[in-house]
Design a protein around this motif. Structure first.
Motif, PDB file in Angstrom:
ATOM      1  N   PRO A  17      17.979 -14.290 -14.210  1.00  0.00           N
ATOM      2  CA  PRO A  17      18.470 -13.536 -15.370  1.00  0.00           C
ATOM      3  C   PRO A  17      19.209 -12.257 -14.977  1.00  0.00           C
ATOM      4  CG  PRO A  17      16.266 -14.342 -15.798  1.00  0.00           C
ATOM      5  CD  PRO A  17      16.558 -14.644 -14.351  1.00  0.00           C
ATOM      6  N   VAL A  18      18.773 -11.598 -13.912  1.00  0.00           N
ATOM      7  CA  VAL A  18      19.451 -10.374 -13.484  1.00  0.00           C
ATOM      8  C   VAL A  18      20.873 -10.692 -13.024  1.00  0.00           C
ATOM      9  CG1 VAL A  18      19.473  -8.501 -11.776  1.00  0.00           C
ATOM     10  CG2 VAL A  18      17.330  -9.158 -12.871  1.00  0.00           C
ATOM     11  N   ALA A  24      27.543 -11.397 -16.862  1.00  0.00           N
ATOM     12  CA  ALA A  24      27.893 -11.350 -18.290  1.00  0.00           C
ATOM     13  C   ALA A  24      28.324  -9.942 -18.684  1.00  0.00           C
ATOM     14  CB  ALA A  24      26.715 -11.806 -19.140  1.00  0.00           C
ATOM     15  N   LEU A  25      27.657  -8.952 -18.149  1.00  0.00           N
ATOM     16  CA  LEU A  25      28.007  -7.555 -18.425  1.00  0.00           C
ATOM     17  C   LEU A  25      29.452  -7.274 -18.007  1.00  0.00           C
ATOM     18  CD1 LEU A  25      26.799  -4.743 -19.292  1.00  0.00           C
ATOM     19  CD2 LEU A  25      26.320  -4.396 -16.863  1.00  0.00           C
ATOM     20  N   ILE A  42      28.847 -18.393 -21.261  1.00  0.00           N
ATOM     21  CA  ILE A  42      28.453 -19.399 -20.259  1.00  0.00           C
ATOM     22  C   ILE A  42      29.694 -20.069 -19.665  1.00  0.00           C
ATOM     23  CG2 ILE A  42      27.305 -21.635 -19.943  1.00  0.00           C
ATOM     24  CD1 ILE A  42      25.218 -20.628 -22.026  1.00  0.00           C
ATOM     25  N   ILE A  43      30.637 -20.420 -20.510  1.00  0.00           N
ATOM     26  CA  ILE A  43      31.883 -21.032 -20.023  1.00  0.00           C
ATOM     27  C   ILE A  43      32.638 -20.038 -19.139  1.00  0.00           C
ATOM     28  CG2 ILE A  43      34.170 -21.854 -20.724  1.00  0.00           C
ATOM     29  CD1 ILE A  43      32.753 -23.102 -23.213  1.00  0.00           C
ATOM     30  N   THR A  78      18.715 -19.195 -18.812  1.00  0.00           N
ATOM     31  CA  THR A  78      18.754 -18.054 -17.897  1.00  0.00           C
ATOM     32  C   THR A  78      19.767 -17.022 -18.361  1.00  0.00           C
ATOM     33  OG1 THR A  78      18.176 -19.589 -16.113  1.00  0.00           O
ATOM     34  CG2 THR A  78      18.911 -17.411 -15.464  1.00  0.00           C
ATOM     35  N   MET A  79      20.905 -17.488 -18.884  1.00  0.00           N
ATOM     36  CA  MET A  79      21.909 -16.549 -19.392  1.00  0.00           C
ATOM     37  C   MET A  79      21.357 -15.798 -20.604  1.00  0.00           C
ATOM     38  SD  MET A  79      24.836 -15.084 -19.044  1.00  0.00           S
ATOM     39  CE  MET A  79      25.917 -16.077 -18.015  1.00  0.00           C
ATOM     40  N   GLN A  80      20.636 -16.500 -21.484  1.00  0.00           N
ATOM     41  CA  GLN A  80      20.023 -15.835 -22.638  1.00  0.00           C
ATOM     42  C   GLN A  80      19.068 -14.739 -22.168  1.00  0.00           C
ATOM     43  OE1 GLN A  80      18.512 -19.476 -24.508  1.00  0.00           O
ATOM     44  NE2 GLN A  80      19.636 -18.913 -26.357  1.00  0.00           N
TER      45      GLN A  80
END
Length: 170
Positions: A17-18, A24-25, A42-43, A78-80
């Protein structure tokens, strides 16, 4: 004989997740002022790390592995968790709209990202900028069509690998 480097703490360092939250950040910071939903993040994360699948002139940040397109399905949870982690640290904002939940970079996102100075982090920022520029105007439907049209190609270059390897084994 035991492995002196073995840890009973079962610490994972890849695809956590980190890691996904930090990517994502960066993606969201480069998408600013727009907000993105989970599916698009995600894409974008896939394209960010495997950019050569989209543009052969670019070098992917992660190695080409067989069937890597499967990452699109398995990284959702994991992205969530990564997005939730970034939100709980107030590095991202959540927006609740009629079309669903989206995530958006804020002022802290930019300040936080400035602390990363590795070549990998700098490449993430550069590739995220390219990625957002390339796909920003795609609707969700157009982006999904693009993925569906190309997904069978990504990682399929390994489908005949065993035949090639076998040809060189005496």
């Amino acid at each position: 004989m035991t492995n002196s480097f073995y840890s009973k703490r079962n610490i994972e360092i890849f695809n956590t997740p980190v890691e996904l939250g930090l990517r994502a950040l960066i993606i969201l910071k480069e998408a600013a002022p727009n907000s993105l939903d989970l599916n698009r993040i995600i894409i974008y994360d896939y394209i960010l790390t495997h950019s050569q699948d989209v543009d052969e002139s670019m070098q992917s940040l992660h190695p080409a592995i067989p069937n890597r397109f499967g990452e699109l399905a398995v990284k959702r949870k994991t992205m969530q968790e990564g997005l939730k982690l970034m939100c709980t640290r107030e590095l991202l904002d959540i927006e609740y709209t009629e079309s669903g939940i989206t995530y958006k970079a804020n002022k802290l996102s930019e300040y936080f990202i400035r602390y990363f100075d590795s070549s990998y982090a700098k490449n993430l920022v550069e590739y995220s900028h390219w990625l957002n520029k390339k796909f920003n105007d795609y609707t969700d439907s157009e982006l999904n069509s693009y993925i569906n049209k190309n997904i069978s190609k990504w990682g399929s270059e390994f489908t005949k690998e065993s035949l090639i390897r076998g040809a060189f084994i005496e």
